[in-house]
Design a protein around this motif. Structure first.
Motif, PDB file in Angstrom:
ATOM      1  N   CYS A  87      55.312  30.713  53.143  1.00 38.05           N
ATOM      2  CA  CYS A  87      55.430  29.342  53.657  1.00 38.05           C
ATOM      3  C   CYS A  87      56.194  28.396  52.721  1.00 38.05           C
ATOM      4  O   CYS A  87      56.530  27.286  53.109  1.00 38.05           O
ATOM      5  CB  CYS A  87      54.044  28.763  53.941  1.00 38.05           C
ATOM      6  N   GLY A  88      56.450  28.803  51.480  1.00 39.53           N
ATOM      7  CA  GLY A  88      57.206  27.967  50.556  1.00 39.53           C
ATOM      8  C   GLY A  88      56.369  27.034  49.703  1.00 39.53           C
ATOM      9  O   GLY A  88      56.904  26.315  48.869  1.00 39.53           O
ATOM     10  N   SER A  89      55.053  27.040  49.873  1.00 40.62           N
ATOM     11  CA  SER A  89      54.178  26.172  49.092  1.00 40.62           C
ATOM     12  C   SER A  89      54.219  26.545  47.610  1.00 40.62           C
ATOM     13  O   SER A  89      54.420  27.706  47.255  1.00 40.62           O
ATOM     14  CB  SER A  89      52.742  26.289  49.606  1.00 40.62           C
ATOM     15  N   LYS A  90      54.027  25.558  46.749  1.00 43.10           N
ATOM     16  CA  LYS A  90      53.995  25.797  45.299  1.00 43.10           C
ATOM     17  C   LYS A  90      52.585  25.617  44.744  1.00 43.10           C
ATOM     18  O   LYS A  90      52.389  25.611  43.537  1.00 43.10           O
ATOM     19  CB  LYS A  90      54.965  24.854  44.589  1.00 43.10           C
ATOM     20  N   LYS A  91      51.585  25.475  45.614  1.00 47.55           N
ATOM     21  CA  LYS A  91      50.215  25.207  45.186  1.00 47.55           C
ATOM     22  C   LYS A  91      49.314  26.415  45.418  1.00 47.55           C
ATOM     23  O   LYS A  91      49.490  27.149  46.384  1.00 47.55           O
ATOM     24  CB  LYS A  91      49.662  24.000  45.927  1.00 47.55           C
ATOM     25  N   GLN A  92      48.339  26.596  44.551  1.00 48.12           N
ATOM     26  CA  GLN A  92      47.320  27.645  44.644  1.00 48.12           C
ATOM     27  C   GLN A  92      47.947  29.025  44.866  1.00 48.12           C
ATOM     28  O   GLN A  92      47.570  29.750  45.786  1.00 48.12           O
ATOM     29  CB  GLN A  92      46.323  27.339  45.764  1.00 48.12           C
ATOM     30  N   LEU A  93      48.884  29.402  44.011  1.00 49.02           N
ATOM     31  CA  LEU A  93      49.576  30.677  44.175  1.00 49.02           C
ATOM     32  C   LEU A  93      48.735  31.850  43.695  1.00 49.02           C
ATOM     33  O   LEU A  93      48.021  31.757  42.694  1.00 49.02           O
ATOM     34  CB  LEU A  93      50.911  30.654  43.437  1.00 49.02           C
ATOM     35  N   THR A  94      48.842  32.940  44.425  1.00 47.02           N
ATOM     36  CA  THR A  94      48.195  34.199  44.074  1.00 47.02           C
ATOM     37  C   THR A  94      49.231  35.304  44.186  1.00 47.02           C
ATOM     38  O   THR A  94      50.359  35.068  44.626  1.00 47.02           O
ATOM     39  CB  THR A  94      47.022  34.505  45.030  1.00 47.02           C
ATOM     40  N   ILE A  95      48.818  36.508  43.843  1.00 46.70           N
ATOM     41  CA  ILE A  95      49.693  37.669  44.006  1.00 46.70           C
ATOM     42  C   ILE A  95      49.217  38.440  45.224  1.00 46.70           C
ATOM     43  O   ILE A  95      48.029  38.683  45.391  1.00 46.70           O
ATOM     44  CB  ILE A  95      49.670  38.555  42.740  1.00 46.70           C
TER      45      ILE A  95
END
Length: 174
Positions: A87-95
């Motif tokens: 989605c392109g979000s830069k928040k709360q990233l995981t693998i």
């Protein structure tokens, strides 16, 4: 912020990225020659002033064994530019495993990607196609040239003419 110095082997293949102090030592000991300097920057001592080296070349060839790019969280986030590949979000990233481990997916460069928490939970134990998610970029194994070119574009344009070859054996010095 201190600029780094690109060290080239005798055949002009990149072998290291070092501090300007280390580069000046190599130049003063005549173990390397300066090929490019940063414009408008100088290194000053009490009695002397030196041009700030950007690229130096070793005077003797050093045989460096092949080392690939390490697969770790930092390099994975760097490859994916710190954004969710769904989605392109830069928040709360995981693998995320594109093909879930429960379905035989491996933990390798071509199956791991960054995903925000929301997309990762939505995807769950399925493939992106099964839940209607499309990836912005397909996962790939980056080379050191990829990371080095990215650094050069942001902070060291003087390196770009020297980065047209392979950069597989590069070592970053802290």
């Amino acid at each position: 912020m201190e600029k780094r110095v690109l060290v080239l082997n005798l055949d002009h293949s990149p072998v290291a990225v070092v501090s300007p102090q280390k580069a000046i030592v190599l130049l003063l000991l005549e173990k390397a020659n300066c090929l490019s300097v940063y414009d408008l920057l100088q290194i000053r001592t009490v009695s002397r002033s030196f041009a700030y080296p950007a690229v130096i070349c070793l005077n003797h060839y050093k045989n460096i064994p092949y080392r690939g790019v390490l697969l770790n969280r930092v390099n994975l986030f760097r490859r994916d530019r710190g954004e969710c590949q769904y989605c392109g979000s830069k928040k709360q990233l995981t693998i995320d495993h594109v093909v879930p481990r429960s379905k035989g997916g491996k933990s390798n460069w071509t199956n791991l990607t960054t995903a925000c928490h929301r997309c990762n939970v939505l995807k769950g134990d399925k493939t992106p196609e099964q839940v209607g998610l499309t990836m912005q970029t397909k996962p790939f194994k980056p080379s050191l040239a990829y990371f080095l070119s990215e650094y050069a574009e942001r902070q060291a344009e003087e390196w770009l003419p020297f980065l047209n070859g392979k950069v597989e054996n590069l070592k970053f010095e802290v």
